[in-house]
Design an enzyme around this catalytic site. Sequence first.
Site: not given
Length: 444
Positions: A106, A133, A137, A188, A191, A206, A308
């Site tokens: 991104k 982004v 999805i 998690g 960060e 984004k 993920g």
Amino acid sequence: MSQHEPLKVALLGAGSVGSQVARLLLEGRDELAHRVGAELELIGIAVRNVDAKRDVDLPSELFTTDAESLIARADLVVELIGGIEPARTRIRTALERGADVVTANKALIATHGPELFAIAQERGAQLNYEAAVAGAIPIIRPLRDSLAGDQVTRILGIVNGTTNFILDRMHERGDSPAEALRIATELGYAEADPTADIEGFDAQQKAAILASIAFHTTVPVDSVYREGITAVTSEQIKAATRAGYVVKLLAICEKVQNEAGEAAVSARVHPALVPAAHPLAAVHGGNNAVFIESMAAGDLMFYGAGAGGVETASAVLGDLVSAARRQVAGGPGLAASRHAELPVLPIGEVHTRYQIALQVKDEPGVLAKIAGLFSDHGVSLATLEQSIPECDASASHEPAAAHATLVIGTHLAAEHALDAVVQALSSDDSVHVVTGVLRVESAA
């Protein structure tokens, strides 16, 4: 299946997403060949350290530190190393050779997208970036392809899972901001250094990408107004709940008119009040959602995992299959559309509604004085909530100065007018402190 020769795939990076992409490519080799019309042959994985521990057990012979040689032999290059360099150089090299490129980067697309799209168009190559982004999805291709015949008017996006998790904990569990961030880090979602998320940088990148696609305009990332969630307080969350709202960090992209009445684009990222009945209010935890308003299709919402390894790998594989099919069928890559090139509206000219929280002296005439300050700057009041806390005794046993907390909602107003009101309130001797300002976003 046609007898097209195998397409060679070079993978750059083997982190949480890259390792899953490699696994899916290897495990689904036969099925993908049927979908594409040619075999997808993973010829190598370029990494900095071939001996590093991976999340997925992959054949050791695939790993190399020589990215250049992989790119030189590849028909398709998947870039998952992140950051600006060497990713930018690697992608430029691949596109200049005519190879199609798939990336989830991104930051690179937001800052150097026009340069890379120009190279791709010149060479007849394709640059795909669905995973840049909102993770798994599908949103880039729906905006670019499915809605190509429509006119998108506004996008409201929850595009950062870390901030959504934190704000959701504050609403649902009553956590303090610090406690919600601690839990997000332990689980998690955040960060070790969460700055890019909680300060809005991730969502800003984004938003630049979404606005550029939706409005066929180059929207530089530094033209996107950015405000993170670090100033959101538990008191604001409680006030929002009482008023029937939920606080979300939103990426907001709109086609608007400037003060001269000409078409323009507004792109901004900031915490906002969303009505509890709006679909975005029901997006919980680390999930993402993008709500689109368009002229013909109406309202659409895309919802799912925003991050993920395996989830994002799904979006990467979708782009890879799309690019591979194009190579089998032949023909040049799809060029990015920037034909409109509308001006990007500065935040001061944006019109929205606001909720302002402040502490004032609890004495006669203060409410009228406060209302007058709003009126002086052309901002109309819509709602007013007042609460008076119990007075505490000070260490000297003298009564503490009485004060009241006001939460004021406004009608539509320009950002520059609201800024002037806040400055006037902060300078007025009847106001102890302006404790928070939130914008209100709902259906257009």
